[in-house]
Design a protein around this motif. Structure first.
Motif, PDB file in Angstrom:
ATOM      1  N   ARG A   1       0.831  -1.207   0.000  1.00  0.00           N
ATOM      2  CA  ARG A   1       0.000   0.000   0.000  1.00  0.00           C
ATOM      3  C   ARG A   1       0.864   1.255   0.000  1.00  0.00           C
ATOM      4  O   ARG A   1       0.586   2.216  -0.730  1.00  0.00           O
ATOM      5  CB  ARG A   1      -0.909  -0.006   1.224  1.00  0.00           C
ATOM      6  CG  ARG A   1      -1.682   1.298   1.417  1.00  0.00           C
ATOM      7  CD  ARG A   1      -2.378   1.307   2.759  1.00  0.00           C
ATOM      8  NE  ARG A   1      -3.493   0.402   2.781  1.00  0.00           N
ATOM      9  CZ  ARG A   1      -3.966  -0.169   3.895  1.00  0.00           C
ATOM     10  NH1 ARG A   1      -3.357   0.058   5.050  1.00  0.00           N
ATOM     11  NH2 ARG A   1      -5.003  -0.960   3.850  1.00  0.00           N
TER      12      ARG A   1
ATOM     13  N   SER B   1       0.806   3.932  -3.064  1.00  0.00           N
ATOM     14  CA  SER B   1       0.452   5.308  -2.721  1.00  0.00           C
ATOM     15  C   SER B   1       1.557   6.281  -3.115  1.00  0.00           C
ATOM     16  O   SER B   1       1.290   7.389  -3.584  1.00  0.00           O
ATOM     17  CB  SER B   1       0.169   5.412  -1.218  1.00  0.00           C
ATOM     18  OG  SER B   1      -0.913   4.589  -0.843  1.00  0.00           O
TER      19      SER B   1
ATOM     20  N   MET C   1       1.312   6.944  -6.804  1.00  0.00           N
ATOM     21  CA  MET C   1       0.180   7.813  -7.130  1.00  0.00           C
ATOM     22  C   MET C   1       0.470   9.265  -6.748  1.00  0.00           C
ATOM     23  O   MET C   1       0.172  10.193  -7.508  1.00  0.00           O
ATOM     24  CB  MET C   1      -1.076   7.313  -6.422  1.00  0.00           C
ATOM     25  CG  MET C   1      -1.542   5.936  -6.877  1.00  0.00           C
ATOM     26  SD  MET C   1      -2.967   5.331  -5.940  1.00  0.00           S
ATOM     27  CE  MET C   1      -4.205   6.535  -6.415  1.00  0.00           C
TER      28      MET C   1
ATOM     29  N   LEU D   1      -3.527   4.894 -12.978  1.00  0.00           N
ATOM     30  CA  LEU D   1      -4.086   5.387 -11.717  1.00  0.00           C
ATOM     31  C   LEU D   1      -5.313   4.579 -11.312  1.00  0.00           C
ATOM     32  O   LEU D   1      -5.504   4.260 -10.128  1.00  0.00           O
ATOM     33  CB  LEU D   1      -4.434   6.869 -11.839  1.00  0.00           C
ATOM     34  CG  LEU D   1      -3.263   7.853 -11.786  1.00  0.00           C
ATOM     35  CD1 LEU D   1      -3.747   9.259 -12.097  1.00  0.00           C
ATOM     36  CD2 LEU D   1      -2.593   7.815 -10.413  1.00  0.00           C
ATOM     37  N   ASP D   2      -6.148   4.242 -12.283  1.00  0.00           N
ATOM     38  CA  ASP D   2      -7.319   3.404 -11.981  1.00  0.00           C
ATOM     39  C   ASP D   2      -6.878   2.028 -11.485  1.00  0.00           C
ATOM     40  O   ASP D   2      -7.465   1.477 -10.536  1.00  0.00           O
ATOM     41  CB  ASP D   2      -8.191   3.268 -13.225  1.00  0.00           C
ATOM     42  CG  ASP D   2      -8.820   4.594 -13.650  1.00  0.00           C
ATOM     43  OD1 ASP D   2      -8.921   5.498 -12.785  1.00  0.00           O
ATOM     44  OD2 ASP D   2      -9.183   4.714 -14.831  1.00  0.00           O
TER      45      ASP D   2
ATOM     46  N   GLN E   1      -5.708   2.378  -7.926  1.00  0.00           N
ATOM     47  CA  GLN E   1      -6.841   2.489  -7.008  1.00  0.00           C
ATOM     48  C   GLN E   1      -7.456   1.122  -6.734  1.00  0.00           C
ATOM     49  O   GLN E   1      -7.845   0.824  -5.592  1.00  0.00           O
ATOM     50  CB  GLN E   1      -7.898   3.432  -7.597  1.00  0.00           C
ATOM     51  CG  GLN E   1      -7.499   4.898  -7.612  1.00  0.00           C
ATOM     52  CD  GLN E   1      -7.567   5.526  -6.230  1.00  0.00           C
ATOM     53  OE1 GLN E   1      -7.916   4.888  -5.242  1.00  0.00           O
ATOM     54  NE2 GLN E   1      -7.204   6.805  -6.157  1.00  0.00           N
ATOM     55  N   GLN E   2      -7.541   0.274  -7.748  1.00  0.00           N
ATOM     56  CA  GLN E   2      -8.092  -1.062  -7.550  1.00  0.00           C
ATOM     57  C   GLN E   2      -7.186  -1.894  -6.647  1.00  0.00           C
ATOM     58  O   GLN E   2      -7.671  -2.662  -5.805  1.00  0.00           O
ATOM     59  CB  GLN E   2      -8.261  -1.753  -8.909  1.00  0.00           C
ATOM     60  CG  GLN E   2      -8.900  -3.136  -8.825  1.00  0.00           C
ATOM     61  CD  GLN E   2     -10.278  -3.096  -8.205  1.00  0.00           C
ATOM     62  OE1 GLN E   2     -11.107  -2.247  -8.557  1.00  0.00           O
ATOM     63  NE2 GLN E   2     -10.533  -3.998  -7.277  1.00  0.00           N
TER      64      GLN E   2
ATOM     65  N   LEU F   1      -5.317  -0.736  -4.245  1.00  0.00           N
ATOM     66  CA  LEU F   1      -5.534  -0.240  -2.876  1.00  0.00           C
ATOM     67  C   LEU F   1      -6.847  -0.763  -2.305  1.00  0.00           C
ATOM     68  O   LEU F   1      -6.930  -1.068  -1.106  1.00  0.00           O
ATOM     69  CB  LEU F   1      -5.512   1.286  -2.869  1.00  0.00           C
ATOM     70  CG  LEU F   1      -4.156   1.939  -3.188  1.00  0.00           C
ATOM     71  CD1 LEU F   1      -4.284   3.459  -3.152  1.00  0.00           C
ATOM     72  CD2 LEU F   1      -3.090   1.480  -2.205  1.00  0.00           C
ATOM     73  N   ARG F   2      -7.896  -0.867  -3.146  1.00  0.00           N
ATOM     74  CA  ARG F   2      -9.161  -1.415  -2.653  1.00  0.00           C
ATOM     75  C   ARG F   2      -9.016  -2.893  -2.285  1.00  0.00           C
ATOM     76  O   ARG F   2      -9.583  -3.348  -1.283  1.00  0.00           O
ATOM     77  CB  ARG F   2     -10.248  -1.230  -3.712  1.00  0.00           C
ATOM     78  CG  ARG F   2     -10.761   0.202  -3.830  1.00  0.00           C
ATOM     79  CD  ARG F   2     -12.016   0.282  -4.670  1.00  0.00           C
ATOM     80  NE  ARG F   2     -11.746  -0.006  -6.080  1.00  0.00           N
ATOM     81  CZ  ARG F   2     -11.455   0.921  -6.979  1.00  0.00           C
ATOM     82  NH1 ARG F   2     -11.401   2.203  -6.616  1.00  0.00           N
ATOM     83  NH2 ARG F   2     -11.236   0.584  -8.235  1.00  0.00           N
TER      84      ARG F   2
ATOM     85  N   GLU G   1      -7.275  -3.031   1.013  1.00  0.00           N
ATOM     86  CA  GLU G   1      -8.169  -2.642   2.114  1.00  0.00           C
ATOM     87  C   GLU G   1      -9.074  -3.800   2.526  1.00  0.00           C
ATOM     88  O   GLU G   1      -9.349  -3.990   3.716  1.00  0.00           O
ATOM     89  CB  GLU G   1      -9.003  -1.443   1.683  1.00  0.00           C
ATOM     90  CG  GLU G   1      -9.871  -0.875   2.797  1.00  0.00           C
ATOM     91  CD  GLU G   1     -10.629   0.365   2.358  1.00  0.00           C
ATOM     92  OE1 GLU G   1     -11.413   0.902   3.166  1.00  0.00           O
ATOM     93  OE2 GLU G   1     -10.437   0.790   1.194  1.00  0.00           O
TER      94      GLU G   1
END
Length: 449
Positions: A313, A317, A320, A330-331, A334-335, A337-338, A341
């Motif tokens: 992560r 980050s 980004m 970037l998309d 983000q995926q 990172l999801r 999480e």
């Protein structure tokens, strides 16, 4: 008056050159002639010249060795290089020219199990290419160069060609964020990340160093990792899976998150097996010890996964925030990172389940110990009145009271009396225990009603 000219003292380089020529001459002669015990003679000659070379090379300064190597043909460079002490090689490599580095590195790259792999794009697919020489690097345009436990010569050889300083895989354990993720003045992007290695015997996190330089991704690590093999297979088989070096880097992090999720599933299955044993009606101390070992193993693996996804992560980050990625990347970030999480919730839940199973197992151990203590307590209560009677029987008054009775009869009756008292005491203990259990059951029934 005759003045004798001073005797010329050969330099170290001249002595080395003479030894090298002598060694080659003797070797050629031995190969051409047939003699008994040929291999033994050749071994003795070889050892003698090697010892003399090694002794001279120990005395010579690294700069002088570097200059001497530059004047030799490539095959002689390799021979002399093998005689240089290991603790002096690094200093010598810092002084030699790129041509010498190329000659020394070529032998390393020709090994069948070379730890260096380079990849370029061919019709949208990742393709492995050979990098056996400088010309091969010039002609190809790799987007990813992967190094597994590279030697110092290999790192210097590649780093000098590309103008970068490749990290030592043994020094990738720094946890400071400033040392793990940073950008050089020339635009190099450096990332030091942990990747999970899940094995049945020992699981651990392996440090990996990444460098993004001129649209080429360099990865350096100590050992092979399943995530990297998975990434190579996908990119080799699927067209347009990656388009540049940043895609390769992001997909490695995505594969690491996926691999961590699979490892969490293994933790779930392991704890489920442990839970079935822990929640059984009975468990011996040996079973409890085995369960504690299994729980500790799953707890360590869960901790490694949590640390691994946390590090991933941080790396994503950083990419980004640094604005190195395009919109599609970037998309994808983000995926990733999801996904990470969602893994956090699972690791937290597993920590709670591990603590519960640990407490339950320790509880079984305490119950077993309480059973042993209870048995000892019963024995002590049963024999407590017997000790009193035995004390009385040993007094002189008892001997006086049974003076007219033969001692076998008197002491036999005394022993039988002690047994009767012990039996009565035991029955009383069982009666009070059953009465207590009935009272407890009745109280529970009233509470439920």
């Amino acid at each position: 008056m005759n003045i004798e000219s001073p005797i010329h003292q050969p330099t170290n380089q001249e002595v080395l050159l003479q030894l090298l020529q002598k060694h080659k001459l003797v070797t050629d002669m031995l190969h051409k002639q047939e003699m008994p015990r040929h291999e033994l003679v050749e071994s003795l000659v070889r050892k003698q010249s090697l010892v003399q070379m090694q002794q001279i090379l120990k005395k010579i300064d690294p700069v002088e060795i570097a200059h001497f190597l530059e004047d030799l043909p490539s095959e002689d460079q390799l021979y002399i290089w093998d005689q240089v002490a290991e603790d002096k090689k690094e200093a010598v490599l810092r002084e030699v020219t790129f041509d010498v580095l190329q000659a020394l590195g070529y032998r390393e790259f020709k090994k069948e199990r070379s730890g260096i792999k380079a990849f370029d794009l061919n019709e949208g697919r990742l393709r492995e290419i050979a990098i056996n020489s400088r010309e091969g690097l010039v002609e190809t345009k790799p987007i990813w160069i992967d190094l597994v436990n590279p030697s110092f010569e290999e790192r210097v050889w590649l780093g000098d060609f590309f103008g970068i300083d490749l990290p030592d895989p043994d020094g990738l354990g720094d946890l400071e964020s400033s040392a793990r993720f940073y950008v050089e003045e020339n635009g190099e992007i450096h990332l030091h990340s942990d990747f999970l290695l899940d094995r049945e015997d020992v699981s651990r996190n392996v440090g990996v160093g990444f460098i993004l330089h001129k649209d080429i991704l360099f990865s350096v690590r100590k050992e092979e990792l399943p995530v990297f093999r998975l990434q190579r297979l996908r990119a080799l088989s699927q067209p347009n899976y990656v388009t540049n070096a940043r895609d390769v880097l992001l997909d490695l992090y995505a594969a690491d998150a996926e691999y961590s999720a699979e490892a969490l599933e293994d933790v779930y299955r392991g704890l489920e097996t442990v839970g079935k044993h822990v929640l059984s009606k009975q468990m011996s101390d040996e079973d409890a010890a085995a369960m504690l070992t299994a729980i500790a193993h799953e707890e360590i693996l869960n901790g490694l996964i949590r640390r691994n996804v946390l590090d991933t992560r941080r790396a994503v980050s950083f990419l980004m925030r640094s604005r190195f990625l395009d919109k599609q990347q970037l998309d994808d970030a983000q995926q990733i990172l999801r996904d990470i999480e969602s893994l956090d919730g699972h690791t937290t839940f597993l920590f709670g389940k591990i603590n519960f199973l640990m407490d339950a197992t320790v509880g079984f151990i305490n119950i077993n110990q309480n059973k042993v203590i209870k048995q000892l307590t019963v024995l002590s209560v049963v024999f407590m009145p017997l000790n009193i009677i035995a004390g009385m029987g040993g007094m002189s008054e008892f001997s006086m009271m049974t003076h007219g009775i033969p001692w076998p009869i008197s002491y036999g009756a005394f022993t039988i009396g002690m047994g009767i008292v012990a039996w009565i005491t035991f029955l009383l203990l069982r009666f009070f225990e059953k009465r207590k259990l009935r009272s407890t059951s009745a109280a529970g029934s009233n509470t439920s009603v």
